[in-house]
Motif scaffolding. Sequence first.
Motif, mmCIF file in Angstrom:
data_model
loop_
_atom_site.group_PDB
_atom_site.id
_atom_site.type_symbol
_atom_site.label_atom_id
_atom_site.label_comp_id
_atom_site.label_asym_id
_atom_site.label_seq_id
_atom_site.Cartn_x
_atom_site.Cartn_y
_atom_site.Cartn_z
ATOM 1 N N GLU A 70 0.870 -1.147 0.103
ATOM 2 C CA GLU A 70 0.032 0.038 -0.095
ATOM 3 C C GLU A 70 0.853 1.301 -0.061
ATOM 4 O O GLU A 70 0.395 2.363 -0.648
ATOM 5 C CB GLU A 70 -0.819 -0.121 1.169
ATOM 6 C CG GLU A 70 -1.714 1.119 1.195
ATOM 7 C CD GLU A 70 -2.774 1.163 2.406
ATOM 8 O OE1 GLU A 70 -4.037 1.074 2.358
ATOM 9 O OE2 GLU A 70 -2.266 1.069 3.669
ATOM 10 N N MET A 71 2.093 1.282 0.769
ATOM 11 C CA MET A 71 2.948 2.284 0.712
ATOM 12 C C MET A 71 3.413 2.591 -0.356
ATOM 13 O O MET A 71 3.721 3.919 -0.823
ATOM 14 C CB MET A 71 3.853 2.246 1.917
ATOM 15 C CG MET A 71 3.192 2.441 3.364
ATOM 16 S SD MET A 71 4.405 2.461 4.556
ATOM 17 C CE MET A 71 5.272 0.708 4.554
ATOM 18 N N LEU A 72 3.908 1.364 -0.882
ATOM 19 C CA LEU A 72 4.678 1.399 -2.596
ATOM 20 C C LEU A 72 3.697 2.227 -3.574
ATOM 21 O O LEU A 72 4.001 3.040 -4.184
ATOM 22 C CB LEU A 72 4.940 0.025 -3.027
ATOM 23 C CG LEU A 72 5.390 0.127 -4.370
ATOM 24 C CD1 LEU A 72 6.927 0.220 -4.274
ATOM 25 C CD2 LEU A 72 5.360 -1.435 -4.974
ATOM 26 N N PHE A 73 2.402 1.745 -3.284
ATOM 27 C CA PHE A 73 1.244 2.306 -4.350
ATOM 28 C C PHE A 73 1.185 3.749 -4.073
ATOM 29 O O PHE A 73 0.978 4.702 -4.959
ATOM 30 C CB PHE A 73 0.138 1.486 -4.364
ATOM 31 C CG PHE A 73 -0.989 1.782 -5.127
ATOM 32 C CD1 PHE A 73 -0.747 1.464 -6.631
ATOM 33 C CD2 PHE A 73 -1.938 2.681 -5.037
ATOM 34 C CE1 PHE A 73 -2.001 1.792 -7.423
ATOM 35 C CE2 PHE A 73 -3.013 3.132 -5.801
ATOM 36 C CZ PHE A 73 -3.113 2.575 -6.994
ATOM 37 N N HIS A 85 8.873 3.672 -7.083
ATOM 38 C CA HIS A 85 9.450 2.122 -7.056
ATOM 39 C C HIS A 85 8.664 1.189 -7.548
ATOM 40 O O HIS A 85 7.331 1.434 -7.736
ATOM 41 C CB HIS A 85 9.984 1.679 -5.728
ATOM 42 C CG HIS A 85 10.809 2.233 -5.006
ATOM 43 N ND1 HIS A 85 12.164 2.052 -5.157
ATOM 44 C CD2 HIS A 85 10.815 3.280 -3.665
ATOM 45 C CE1 HIS A 85 12.870 2.935 -4.463
ATOM 46 N NE2 HIS A 85 12.016 3.629 -3.562
ATOM 47 N N ARG A 86 9.140 0.262 -8.435
ATOM 48 C CA ARG A 86 8.455 -0.855 -8.711
ATOM 49 C C ARG A 86 9.215 -2.235 -8.339
ATOM 50 O O ARG A 86 10.378 -2.130 -8.294
ATOM 51 C CB ARG A 86 8.280 -1.067 -10.317
ATOM 52 C CG ARG A 86 7.411 0.174 -10.928
ATOM 53 C CD ARG A 86 7.537 0.111 -12.534
ATOM 54 N NE ARG A 86 8.667 0.606 -13.209
ATOM 55 C CZ ARG A 86 8.873 0.548 -14.288
ATOM 56 N NH1 ARG A 86 8.131 0.018 -15.221
ATOM 57 N NH2 ARG A 86 9.859 1.229 -14.744
ATOM 58 N N PRO A 143 4.798 1.796 -12.270
ATOM 59 C CA PRO A 143 5.322 2.343 -10.913
ATOM 60 C C PRO A 143 4.259 2.365 -9.946
ATOM 61 O O PRO A 143 2.986 2.316 -9.951
ATOM 62 C CB PRO A 143 5.575 3.785 -11.169
ATOM 63 C CG PRO A 143 5.515 3.976 -12.629
ATOM 64 C CD PRO A 143 4.918 2.982 -13.287
ATOM 65 N N GLY A 144 4.711 1.774 -8.659
ATOM 66 C CA GLY A 144 3.973 1.538 -7.534
ATOM 67 C C GLY A 144 3.083 0.206 -7.557
ATOM 68 O O GLY A 144 2.621 -0.392 -6.536
ATOM 69 N N TYR A 145 3.559 -0.758 -8.394
ATOM 70 C CA TYR A 145 2.896 -2.077 -8.417
ATOM 71 C C TYR A 145 3.830 -3.173 -8.082
ATOM 72 O O TYR A 145 5.066 -2.909 -8.388
ATOM 73 C CB TYR A 145 2.364 -2.335 -9.885
ATOM 74 C CG TYR A 145 0.908 -1.832 -10.162
ATOM 75 C CD1 TYR A 145 -0.161 -2.514 -10.062
ATOM 76 C CD2 TYR A 145 0.835 -0.320 -10.300
ATOM 77 C CE1 TYR A 145 -1.250 -1.892 -10.430
ATOM 78 C CE2 TYR A 145 -0.382 0.223 -10.682
ATOM 79 C CZ TYR A 145 -1.534 -0.689 -10.772
ATOM 80 O OH TYR A 145 -2.807 -0.143 -10.844
ATOM 81 N N VAL A 146 3.419 -3.998 -7.671
ATOM 82 C CA VAL A 146 4.218 -5.142 -7.285
ATOM 83 C C VAL A 146 3.984 -6.226 -8.670
ATOM 84 O O VAL A 146 2.937 -6.910 -8.671
ATOM 85 C CB VAL A 146 4.032 -6.065 -6.186
ATOM 86 C CG1 VAL A 146 4.869 -7.402 -5.888
ATOM 87 C CG2 VAL A 146 4.142 -4.993 -4.878
#
Length: 313
Positions: A70-73, A85-86, A143-146
Motif C-alpha cells: 500500500e505504501m509503495l502504491f 519504485h516498482r 510504478p507503484g505495483y508489485v
Amino acid sequence: MSAPQQGQIVAPAGGSVRELLRATAPVDLGAIDPRSTPGLPETVGRGERRKAWAREQVELVGGELGRQQEMLFAMAKTGSEQPAHRVLLVLQAMDCGGKDGTIKRVAGAMNPLGLHIRSFGPPTRQELRHDFLWRIRRELPPPGYVGMFNRSHYEDVLIARVASLVPEATWRARYDAINAFERELTEGGVTLIKVMLHISYEEQGNRLLERLTDPQKHWKYNPSDIDSRGHWDDYQAAYAEALSRCGTDAAPWFVVPADRKWYRDWAVAHLLRETFDTLDLGYPAADFDVARERERLLAGGAGAGGAVEVNGR
C-alpha cells in the motif's frame, strides 16, 4: 533460546533470508539440498508442528506485505518526491517446481489491484518476430505495483538452450543482453527479486505422479513434462550457468529449496518483506491543509444529510 511466540513475525535464524539464499558464482545446484530449510528457527519444533508454524508466519508476513504494498502504491500515486519504485518477483523452476503455488500463497494477503501477475509460455508468432526481451518489456509492472513473473526472459537461456531452439551463439549472447536489460530496469526504479525454486528429481517425479493419479489435477499435466524430465541434467547445467552469469549486486539470484512447499512459501515471503524494507517506504505527507479540510467537512460537508458525526456521535 525460548520458543517463538504465536501471533508475531519471527526473524529468520542465522541472518536474513536474502543473505542465506543468495546465489554466488559459480553456482553448484548439486550442493544445495532441495529439502533443506535455511533460516528456519530450530525452536519451532519438527514435523507437522513446524509446518503449521511456517504457514502461520506466512499469513503474518503477508499482512506486513500488504501494508508495504500500500505504501509503495501510495508513493507512486501521489507523485511523492521519493523515487517511484516498482518491485518485480521473477520465479523460475523446473516443471512442478511450485511457481503457481508460491504466487497463490505469498500474494494472497496483498491487494490484487496493486499486483501485476504474468505468466510466460512458448512465444507466439508475433513475439517471435521481435527480440526475445520485447514481450518482457511489455509486461513490466507500472510504478507503484508489485509484479510477479511465472517464468521470464530466462526461458531464452534455459529451454532455448536445452531444446536447441536457437544456435548456441545466439543463446550465449543473451547473458550479456539480460544483464544490460536488468541494469536498465534497476537504474529506472525497478527492484528485482529473482528466485529459482529448487526441487529434486525425486520430488518432481512424485508431483508428476500425483497429477496423473488425481483426476482433478490432470489439467496440470503435459506429456512434454516427461520429455523435459529426460533432460534433467542439461537443465540443471543451464540453470547453474544462468544464475552464475546473471547474478549481480543490483539483481541477485536467490535459490530457494522447494521440496517442502511450506518452507518455500515462508522463504519467498521473507525475501519479499526484506526487500521491501530496503526501499525506505512510507505513507506520503498530505499536500493539503488537513486541519482546514476537516473544518470544511464539519462545517458544511454534510449537505442535506445533516451534521457529520465525530467519534460516533
